[in-house]
Design a protein around this motif. Structure first.
Motif, short mmCIF file in Angstrom:
data_model
loop_
_atom_site.label_atom_id
_atom_site.label_comp_id
_atom_site.label_asym_id
_atom_site.label_seq_id
_atom_site.Cartn_x
_atom_site.Cartn_y
_atom_site.Cartn_z
N GLY A 64 25.59 57.65 57.21
CA GLY A 64 24.31 57.01 57.50
C GLY A 64 23.68 56.25 56.34
O GLY A 64 22.49 55.94 56.36
N VAL A 65 24.47 55.96 55.31
CA VAL A 65 23.95 55.15 54.19
C VAL A 65 23.90 53.69 54.66
O VAL A 65 24.87 53.21 55.25
N PRO A 66 22.76 53.00 54.44
CA PRO A 66 22.71 51.60 54.88
C PRO A 66 23.88 50.79 54.32
O PRO A 66 24.24 50.94 53.15
N ARG A 67 24.47 49.96 55.17
CA ARG A 67 25.67 49.20 54.78
C ARG A 67 25.46 48.41 53.50
O ARG A 67 26.35 48.33 52.65
N GLU A 68 24.28 47.82 53.34
CA GLU A 68 24.05 46.96 52.17
C GLU A 68 24.00 47.76 50.87
O GLU A 68 24.13 47.20 49.78
N GLU A 69 23.87 49.10 50.97
CA GLU A 69 23.90 49.92 49.75
C GLU A 69 25.33 50.30 49.35
O GLU A 69 25.55 50.84 48.27
N LEU A 70 26.26 50.05 50.24
CA LEU A 70 27.65 50.46 49.99
C LEU A 70 28.47 49.33 49.40
O LEU A 70 28.18 48.16 49.60
N PHE A 71 29.52 49.73 48.70
CA PHE A 71 30.47 48.77 48.15
C PHE A 71 31.86 49.28 48.52
O PHE A 71 32.36 50.25 47.95
N VAL A 72 32.45 48.65 49.53
CA VAL A 72 33.73 49.15 50.06
C VAL A 72 34.87 48.23 49.62
O VAL A 72 34.82 47.01 49.83
N ASP A 127 33.39 44.46 50.73
CA ASP A 127 32.76 44.08 49.46
C ASP A 127 33.79 43.57 48.46
O ASP A 127 33.50 42.65 47.69
N LEU A 128 34.98 44.19 48.46
CA LEU A 128 36.01 43.76 47.51
C LEU A 128 37.38 43.92 48.15
O LEU A 128 37.71 44.98 48.68
N TYR A 129 38.16 42.84 48.11
CA TYR A 129 39.53 42.89 48.64
C TYR A 129 40.47 42.58 47.48
O TYR A 129 40.27 41.59 46.75
N LEU A 130 41.48 43.44 47.30
CA LEU A 130 42.36 43.33 46.14
C LEU A 130 43.82 43.18 46.55
O LEU A 130 44.27 43.80 47.52
N ILE A 131 44.55 42.38 45.78
CA ILE A 131 46.02 42.40 45.84
C ILE A 131 46.46 43.67 45.11
O ILE A 131 46.07 43.89 43.96
N HIS A 132 47.26 44.51 45.80
CA HIS A 132 47.55 45.84 45.26
C HIS A 132 48.57 45.82 44.11
O HIS A 132 48.47 46.58 43.15
N MET A 133 49.56 44.92 44.26
CA MET A 133 50.64 44.87 43.25
C MET A 133 51.03 43.42 42.98
O MET A 133 51.02 42.60 43.90
N PRO A 134 51.42 43.10 41.77
CA PRO A 134 51.81 41.72 41.46
C PRO A 134 53.25 41.42 41.88
O PRO A 134 54.06 40.97 41.09
N GLY A 177 39.94 40.16 44.19
CA GLY A 177 40.55 40.45 42.89
C GLY A 177 41.96 40.96 43.04
O GLY A 177 42.58 40.83 44.11
N VAL A 178 42.45 41.54 41.97
CA VAL A 178 43.85 41.98 41.91
C VAL A 178 43.92 43.38 41.29
O VAL A 178 42.92 43.89 40.76
N CYS A 179 45.10 43.96 41.37
CA CYS A 179 45.37 45.23 40.69
C CYS A 179 46.67 45.07 39.92
O CYS A 179 47.58 44.36 40.37
N ASN A 180 46.78 45.77 38.83
CA ASN A 180 48.05 45.91 38.12
C ASN A 180 48.60 44.59 37.61
O ASN A 180 49.82 44.43 37.47
N PHE A 181 47.71 43.62 37.38
CA PHE A 181 48.14 42.36 36.76
C PHE A 181 48.00 42.53 35.25
O PHE A 181 46.91 42.81 34.74
N ASP A 182 49.11 42.35 34.53
CA ASP A 182 48.98 42.35 33.08
C ASP A 182 48.28 41.05 32.66
O ASP A 182 48.06 40.15 33.50
N ALA A 183 47.95 40.95 31.39
CA ALA A 183 47.12 39.82 30.95
C ALA A 183 47.79 38.47 31.21
O ALA A 183 47.12 37.50 31.58
#
Ligand code: NAP
Length: 288
Positions: free
Chosen positions: A63-71, A102-109, A133-139
């Motif tokens: 029951g937390v208001p949607r706008e307070e969440l970051f999914v 709120d955030l969609y990520l590429i899981h692996m490069p 954004g992304v995950c597990n991307f080296d520099a």
């Protein structure tokens, strides 16, 4: 709860709650509901964790208001490519029971992540997701994506903990305007993380636990964290990190714990790449 402003102006909590390896739907629903009740507002899941439905159920029950969440959720390797990522996003949203993310990520490069990125740029532009954004991307990979993208990634979720500190990569992420988020901040307790004598003595000095010292170390460095625990007392403990400061002496001691090697996942090793693709053929969630 402190927040950080991403490069597109979206505010993200510096600490969130991860649900990797919480595969039992009822345990996941109960734990996420407990976490939301305790004060977590960022929930980090992934299509490969197979618990998006349970996360969605917990969100509705809490029951937390949607706008307070970051999914946050993620597209896995078999979901890379323009069309596949669009379909994966729709499926994740449907499982979570949400009308935006709120955030969609590429899981692996791995795989066609450039095609995936084009899809994510479109999803972002149509307002279906507030940040990408992304995950597990080296520099180097991150820099390459930044050079070729119309919309820059806002977050890079990486393995980071006292045994693998990645300071040089953090500096490059800062230059690129990409917010780092540490996964496995405790390295899942591997290599004696929770009993390390240096971390234990710093914890005693501040009247805190080793887990709290590690999370504080990340937060003070401006690195977001997403610890996981299925135990109420631990997830509450992990959230209680806002009332103390590590001093320079603590930071110097922790810096010396860096082994410069990942404990969990090394995307540069062929054996790891094989393991990741093997997972697709025979999913064993505990091995990823
Ligand atoms: P982690 O957070 O480093 O460690 C979790 C482990 O530590 C669990 O075994 C947990 O046990 C234990 N623990 C948690 N708090 C504790 C405390 N205060 N005292 C003692 N033990 C404690 O590992 P992780 O779950 O792998 O990583 C965190 C999140 O990052 C994941 O859940 C997931 O959302 C994300 N992640 C992302 C990627 C990626 O590729 N993008 C990869 C891995 C993980 P109990 O649960 O039994 O309490």
């Amino acid at each position: 709860m402190q927040t950080v402003k991403l490069s597109n102006g979206v505010t993200m909590p510096l600490e969130g709650f991860g649900v990797f390896q919480v595969t039992d739907g009822e345990v996941c629903r109960r734990t996420v509901q407990t976490a939301l009740g305790a004060g977590y507002r960022l929930i980090d899941t992934a299509s490969s964790y197979q618990n998006e439905q349970a996360v969605g159920a917990a969100i509705r029950a809490a029951g937390v208001p949607r706008e307070e969440l970051f999914v946050t959720t993620k597209a896995y390797i078999h979901q890379m490519g323009y069309e596949k990522t669009k379909a994966a996003f729709a499926e994740s949203l449907q499982k979570l029971g949400l009308d935006y993310l709120d955030l969609y990520l590429i899981h692996m490069p791995f795989g066609d992540y450039y095609g995936a990125w084009r899809a994510m740029e479109e999803l972002y532009q149509t307002g279906k997701v507030r940040a990408i954004g992304v995950c597990n991307f080296d520099a180097a990979r991150l820099m390459d994506l930044c050079w070729n993208a119309d919309i820059q990634p806002m977050v890079n979720q990486i393995e980071r903990h006292p045994h693998f500190q990645r300071e040089e990569e953090l500096r490059i992420m800062a230059e690129l305007g990409v917010q780092p988020q540490a996964w496995a901040p405790f390295a899942e307790g591997m290599h004696g993380m929770f009993t390390d004598p240096v971390l234990t003595s710093i914890a005693h000095k501040h009247g805190k636990s080793v887990a709290q010292v590690i999370l504080r170390w990340d937060i003070q460095r401006g690195v977001a964290v997403i610890p996981k625990s299925v135990h109420r007392e631990r997830l509450e403990e992990n959230l209680d990190v806002w009332d103390f400061m590590l001093d320079m002496d603590d930071l110097v001691q922790i810096a010396a714990l860096d082994r410069g090697q990942p404990s969990m996942l090394d995307p540069h090793r062929p054996s790891e790449v094989r393991r990741v693709y093997d997972y697709l053929r025979n999913p064993v969630l505990t091995s990823l």
